[in-house]
Design a protein around this motif. Sequence first.
Motif, PDB file in Angstrom:
ATOM      1  N   LYS A 284       0.827  -1.207   0.000  1.00 51.22           N
ATOM      2  CA  LYS A 284       0.000   0.000   0.000  1.00 51.22           C
ATOM      3  C   LYS A 284       0.862   1.258   0.000  1.00 51.22           C
ATOM      4  O   LYS A 284       0.559   2.239  -0.688  1.00 51.22           O
ATOM      5  N   ALA A 285       1.950   1.226   0.778  1.00 51.81           N
ATOM      6  CA  ALA A 285       2.836   2.380   0.839  1.00 51.81           C
ATOM      7  C   ALA A 285       3.511   2.644  -0.499  1.00 51.81           C
ATOM      8  O   ALA A 285       3.609   3.795  -0.941  1.00 51.81           O
TER       9      ALA A 285
ATOM     10  N   ILE B 174       2.371   1.819  -3.487  1.00 50.99           N
ATOM     11  CA  ILE B 174       1.366   2.335  -4.420  1.00 50.99           C
ATOM     12  C   ILE B 174       1.145   3.827  -4.187  1.00 50.99           C
ATOM     13  O   ILE B 174       1.077   4.623  -5.143  1.00 50.99           O
ATOM     14  N   GLU B 175       1.053   4.228  -2.923  1.00 50.54           N
ATOM     15  CA  GLU B 175       0.845   5.643  -2.611  1.00 50.54           C
ATOM     16  C   GLU B 175       2.061   6.482  -3.007  1.00 50.54           C
ATOM     17  O   GLU B 175       1.916   7.595  -3.530  1.00 50.54           O
ATOM     18  N   ILE B 176       3.267   5.942  -2.765  1.00 47.53           N
ATOM     19  CA  ILE B 176       4.483   6.667  -3.136  1.00 47.53           C
ATOM     20  C   ILE B 176       4.553   6.856  -4.648  1.00 47.53           C
ATOM     21  O   ILE B 176       4.915   7.936  -5.145  1.00 47.53           O
TER      22      ILE B 176
ATOM     23  N   LYS C 141       2.041   6.997  -6.708  1.00 44.02           N
ATOM     24  CA  LYS C 141       1.032   7.995  -7.089  1.00 44.02           C
ATOM     25  C   LYS C 141       1.551   9.405  -6.838  1.00 44.02           C
ATOM     26  O   LYS C 141       1.444  10.287  -7.692  1.00 44.02           O
ATOM     27  N   GLN C 142       2.123   9.622  -5.655  1.00 45.43           N
ATOM     28  CA  GLN C 142       2.632  10.945  -5.324  1.00 45.43           C
ATOM     29  C   GLN C 142       3.815  11.330  -6.220  1.00 45.43           C
ATOM     30  O   GLN C 142       3.944  12.496  -6.619  1.00 45.43           O
TER      31      GLN C 142
END
Length: 233
Positions: free
Chosen positions: A205-206, A208-210, A212-213
């Motif tokens: 999850k981390a 994927i978020e990284i 995206k950012q």
Amino acid sequence: MEDNFHDSSSSSSDSDDGKLRSPPNSFKNNVYRLFGREQPVHKVLGGGKPADIFLWRNRRSSGIALGAGTALWLFFELLEYHLITLVCHLLIVSLGGLFLWSNASIFIHKSPLHIPHIAIPEECIVEIASALRIEINRGFVILREIGTGRDLKKFLSVTGGLWFISVIGNWFNFLTLFYLGFLSLFTLPLLYEKYEDQVDAFGEKAMIEIKKQYAVFDAKVLSQIPIAGLKKD
């Protein structure tokens, strides 16, 4: 006929069971693992006795190793003893004891100590030098890629990592920093092996978020910076 029917039905049911059981195995192989890990934690740590010690498979050996490391750290930190001084003092005491015993054995009619001939094998040095050469060359390649100014992502990653290390180094001295790394070898792998599914899920999850950012940052900032060799006509 009935037996044939039962055999065919049982074989078809077995094949159906095999089809039903195969997806979980294939799904298991596709599970996200932290840092792209493809082997168990024990093998990642090199296997054998060192991995057993770090993962507390042999609690007595792990306790002795951790206790010895902690005692050395306390010894150097509390008494402010220096490593080079300690090594020199230990060598003085050892050589003095061997010298005195070798001379005293003549008068007390004791056989002198047998001091074994110690020599480092050439193969061991060659293997270590070869491994270091590969890692050093890999580092030179990364530095060259950064120096060409074409990989902004790698440049930001390396400079960010160096800045983080510099901040950590400002908080602790080298000995304490080394001890913290030593202590993490006896704690982090054990905790990760125990909760690897939860950690891997959180890591996925981390990441994927990284990503995206980073995609947003790349579109708004990095893409606007001219990179050498990648200028548009």
